[in-house]
Design an enzyme around this catalytic site. Structure first.
Site, PDB file in Angstrom:
ATOM      1  N   HIS A   1       0.860  -1.084   0.211  1.00 34.35           N
ATOM      2  CA  HIS A   1       0.045  -0.175  -0.137  1.00 34.35           C
ATOM      3  C   HIS A   1       0.706   1.168  -0.116  1.00 34.35           C
ATOM      4  O   HIS A   1       1.748   1.257   0.872  1.00 34.35           O
ATOM      5  CB  HIS A   1      -0.917  -0.164   1.289  1.00 34.35           C
ATOM      6  CG  HIS A   1      -1.830   1.326   1.284  1.00 34.35           C
ATOM      7  ND1 HIS A   1      -1.513   2.309   2.303  1.00 34.35           N
ATOM      8  CD2 HIS A   1      -2.800   1.641   0.740  1.00 34.35           C
ATOM      9  CE1 HIS A   1      -2.444   2.970   2.104  1.00 34.35           C
ATOM     10  NE2 HIS A   1      -3.160   2.802   1.331  1.00 34.35           N
TER      11      HIS A   1
ATOM     12  N   HIS B   1      -7.096   8.135  -3.031  1.00 32.63           N
ATOM     13  CA  HIS B   1      -7.945   6.859  -3.414  1.00 32.63           C
ATOM     14  C   HIS B   1      -9.032   6.682  -4.390  1.00 32.63           C
ATOM     15  O   HIS B   1      -9.695   5.618  -4.555  1.00 32.63           O
ATOM     16  CB  HIS B   1      -8.288   6.332  -1.939  1.00 32.63           C
ATOM     17  CG  HIS B   1      -7.365   6.176  -1.101  1.00 32.63           C
ATOM     18  ND1 HIS B   1      -6.768   7.109  -0.421  1.00 32.63           N
ATOM     19  CD2 HIS B   1      -6.396   5.073  -1.035  1.00 32.63           C
ATOM     20  CE1 HIS B   1      -5.871   6.391   0.482  1.00 32.63           C
ATOM     21  NE2 HIS B   1      -5.244   5.149   0.130  1.00 32.63           N
TER      22      HIS B   1
ATOM     23  N   CYS C   1      13.452  17.848  -4.022  1.00 31.74           N
ATOM     24  CA  CYS C   1      12.677  17.023  -4.149  1.00 31.74           C
ATOM     25  C   CYS C   1      12.972  16.318  -5.466  1.00 31.74           C
ATOM     26  O   CYS C   1      13.387  16.818  -6.522  1.00 31.74           O
ATOM     27  CB  CYS C   1      11.050  17.336  -4.450  1.00 31.74           C
ATOM     28  SG  CYS C   1       9.663  16.088  -4.420  1.00 31.74           S
TER      29      CYS C   1
ATOM     30  N   TYR D   1      10.682   6.418  -5.041  1.00 31.55           N
ATOM     31  CA  TYR D   1      11.971   7.267  -5.281  1.00 31.55           C
ATOM     32  C   TYR D   1      12.874   6.276  -6.112  1.00 31.55           C
ATOM     33  O   TYR D   1      14.002   6.179  -5.553  1.00 31.55           O
ATOM     34  CB  TYR D   1      12.364   7.823  -4.115  1.00 31.55           C
ATOM     35  CG  TYR D   1      11.171   8.828  -3.756  1.00 31.55           C
ATOM     36  CD1 TYR D   1      10.742  10.032  -4.777  1.00 31.55           C
ATOM     37  CD2 TYR D   1      10.747   8.713  -2.530  1.00 31.55           C
ATOM     38  CE1 TYR D   1       9.839  10.668  -4.167  1.00 31.55           C
ATOM     39  CE2 TYR D   1       9.618   9.574  -2.111  1.00 31.55           C
ATOM     40  CZ  TYR D   1       9.371  10.930  -3.001  1.00 31.55           C
ATOM     41  OH  TYR D   1       8.260  11.651  -2.577  1.00 31.55           O
TER      42      TYR D   1
HETATM   43  N1  MTE Z   1       9.236  13.343   6.042  1.00 25.90           N
HETATM   44  C1  MTE Z   1       8.179  12.832   6.720  1.00 25.90           C
HETATM   45  N2  MTE Z   1       8.000  12.641   7.929  1.00 25.90           N
HETATM   46  N3  MTE Z   1       7.126  13.041   5.904  1.00 25.90           N
HETATM   47  C2  MTE Z   1       7.153  13.535   4.501  1.00 25.90           C
HETATM   48  O1  MTE Z   1       6.196  13.324   3.802  1.00 25.90           O
HETATM   49  N4  MTE Z   1       8.618  14.128   2.557  1.00 25.90           N
HETATM   50  C3  MTE Z   1       9.966  13.971   2.017  1.00 25.90           C
HETATM   51  C4  MTE Z   1      11.034  14.549   3.161  1.00 25.90           C
HETATM   52  N5  MTE Z   1      10.822  13.905   4.475  1.00 25.90           N
HETATM   53  C5  MTE Z   1       8.458  13.810   3.863  1.00 25.90           C
HETATM   54  C6  MTE Z   1       9.491  13.751   4.925  1.00 25.90           C
HETATM   55  C7  MTE Z   1      10.306  14.578   0.788  1.00 25.90           C
HETATM   56  S1  MTE Z   1       9.720  13.553  -0.551  1.00 25.90           S
HETATM   57  C8  MTE Z   1      10.802  15.790   0.518  1.00 25.90           C
HETATM   58  S2  MTE Z   1      11.102  16.389  -0.985  1.00 25.90           S
HETATM   59  C9  MTE Z   1      11.118  16.544   1.809  1.00 25.90           C
HETATM   60  O2  MTE Z   1      10.727  15.855   2.926  1.00 25.90           O
HETATM   61  C10 MTE Z   1      10.610  17.825   1.690  1.00 25.90           C
HETATM   62  O3  MTE Z   1      10.899  18.730   2.822  1.00 25.90           O
HETATM   63  P1  MTE Z   1      10.251  20.095   2.886  1.00 25.90           P
HETATM   64  O4  MTE Z   1       8.869  19.865   2.927  1.00 25.90           O
HETATM   65  O5  MTE Z   1      10.710  20.504   4.312  1.00 25.90           O
HETATM   66  O6  MTE Z   1      10.810  20.967   1.935  1.00 25.90           O
HETATM   67 MO    MO Z   2      10.119  14.516  -2.430  1.00 27.56          MO
END
Ligand code: MTE
Ligand code: MO
Length: 466
Positions: free
Chosen positions: A40, A64, A187, A321
């Site tokens: 999931h 969803h 990202c 990713y």
């Molecule tokens: N950490 C948590 N706990 N939850 C999240 O959704 N997103 C990740 C990362 N860390 C994420 C996370 C992703 S995909 C990215 S690109 C970055 O955090 C984004 O950080 P920002 O929102 O501070 O720019």
């Molecule tokens: Mo991301």
């Protein structure tokens, strides 16, 4: 035929999140989702609905509500709710708490791609400073923003022998040397919309060039905290290959051990962003910053670190990713590709503006950023104003040097052209890092279905009106 079975609601409710075989109801059908949980996309989050109806959750997590998801669920159908438990033909459902109601207010200048969860990028014209102000720093949330009371926040470090050590925020601030690192987070989906435009449709949020930002992060080194917890950072056990991080809302990711304990790797547990407490959207009160690696590994709201033989088992490590070949448009074999960690050379144009005229010669100033993963320094930024036929070099020494052992920060660049040369111009940028890595000219050769790591030359037509 299992799908003809009929269940009382009391039986369904015993298959809750703690049961060995969690069930959910959708409409009046009952599904055994035990085998779905690992695959999931939101991980264990679906367990919130276990033992009852999934409908109120999917009304909130509206991603969803599409046939593709319904089709997957249908594979797990085991039966129906007993009609004697229905009211007006429906399963009675309790109101559930919308986990997003606690989300913070956001700066209206951010460009929002989705609001539950919040995904918003910086307008590139605002990426004009070396340090990106926290209030316009892009937000990439997969779930809700967990509401955390700093005094109650705990970080648990779990070692391979099962030993655990717990830290409060005050422990992390006071008992360890605080390091200040300037690092760019990008990202993996940054510029995805450019790949879509330049080749074919890609899945995922259609970010422009603003899913990137550069900030100053302060906190103890991960290495120091691991050593304090009893992990042998000088001679690590062979069984440990990864440092996994878990966020308070269940997001998870990992980095290789070599990066986690590298004394020159600058991985920190940030307690501050740009000199202040980290804003809720960016990980308050504690986030991992793994500079040089894709931002998905810099886990926000971190509550647990697990030293393990294995990578994080999360969706965000084992699935999303990763990149596959341009031809790989069917279901990819996820295990065949490694998780994205260090990132390739990137550059983009963020704005073009007419210089205030000092004399008759009017100039157009083109600005942008260039960045490479792994702490690799950007050594050159090439700019063309004739769609790539001829090139000049942009000025890159316009900002202070970043804090940290390697080049974890982007370089902002500037290129000045007489306005008469800009009539009808298509401006192109490409950068080169210290390993002489460059960027691909076109998107098609690096097309991947998920639109990850879009890094082809950025082309923008000059518009004198802007
Ligand atoms: N950490 C948590 N706990 N939850 C999240 O959704 N997103 C990740 C990362 N860390 C994420 C996370 C992703 S995909 C990215 S690109 C970055 O955090 C984004 O950080 P920002 O929102 O501070 O720019
Ligand atoms: Mo991301």
């Amino acid at each position: 035929d299992g799908a003809k079975r009929v269940f009382r609601l009391s039986e369904v409710s015993s298959h809750d999140k703690d049961s060995e075989s969690p069930w959910v109801i959708k409409g009046t059908k009952v599904y055994d989702i035990t085998d779905w949980i690992a695959g999931h996309p939101g991980g264990n989050v679906i367990l919130r609905a276990a033992g009852g109806s999934v409908d109120p959750y999917w009304n909130i997590f509206s991603i969803h509500k599409k046939q593709e998801v319904y089709d997957i669920l249908e594979e797990f159908l085991i039966g129906h709710v007993d009609p004697q438990d229905l009211i007006d033909g429906q399963v009675p459902v309790d109101d559930i708490e919308d986990p997003f109601v606690q989300d913070p207010q956001r700066d209206p200048r951010l460009i929002v791609h989705s609001d539950k969860p919040m995904n918003a990028e910086s307008p590139t014209t605002l990426l004009s400073t070396f340090l990106t102000p926290s209030d316009i720093f892009y937000v990439r949330n997969h779930l809700w923003v967990p509401r955390i009371v700093e005094k109650e926040h705990k970080l648990v470090v779990e070692l391979d022998d099962g030993e655990e050590k717990e830290y409060t925020m005050s422990d992390l601030r006071k008992n360890f040397k605080q390091h200040k690192i300037t690092a760019t987070l990008q990202c993996s989906g940054n510029r995805r919309s450019h790949m879509t435009e330049g080749s074919r449709p890609t899945n995922g949020l259609q970010w422009e060039a603003g899913a990137i930002g550069n900030a100053e992060w302060t906190g103890p080194r991960l290495r120091d905290v691991l050593a304090d917890a009893g992990f042998n950072v000088a001679d690590p056990p062979d069984e440990v290959q990864h440092a996994q991080f878990v966020g308070a809302e269940t997001y998870g990711a990992s980095i290789p051990l070599s990066k986690a304990i590298d004394p020159r790797g600058d991985v920190i547990l940030a307690c501050q962003m740009n000199g202040k407490t980290i804003p809720p959207d960016h990980g308050f009160p504690l986030r991992v910053v793994a500079p040089g690696h894709v931002a998905a590994r810099s886990v926000k709201w971190v509550t647990r670190i697990i030293m393990s033989e294995e990578e994080s088992t999360s969706q965000w490590q084992r699935r999303d990713y990763k990149c596959f070949g341009p031809n790989d448009t069917e279901k990819p074999n996820w295990d065949m590709a490694p998780a994205i960690q260090e990132t390739p050379v990137q550059s983009a144009i963020t704005c073009m503006h007419r210089e205030e005229a000092k004399d008759e010669i009017k100039n157009v100033v083109i600005e942008g950023y260039a960045f490479s993963g792994g702490g690799r320094k950007i050594i050159r930024v090439d700019v063309s104003t004739d769609d790539g036929r001829t090139w000049g070099q942009a000025e890159t020494d316009i900002d202070p040097v970043s804090n940290g052992i390697h080049d974890w920060s982007w370089k902002r660049w500037k290129y000045t052209v007489p306005e008469k040369k800009m009539v009808g111009a298509t401006v192109v940028v490409k950068a080169v890092d210290e390993a002489y890595n460059g960027q691909p000219e076109h998107h098609e050769p690096t097309f991947n279905l998920r639109g990850n790591l879009t890094a082809a030359w950025h082309r923008v037509k000059y518009d004198p009106q802007k």
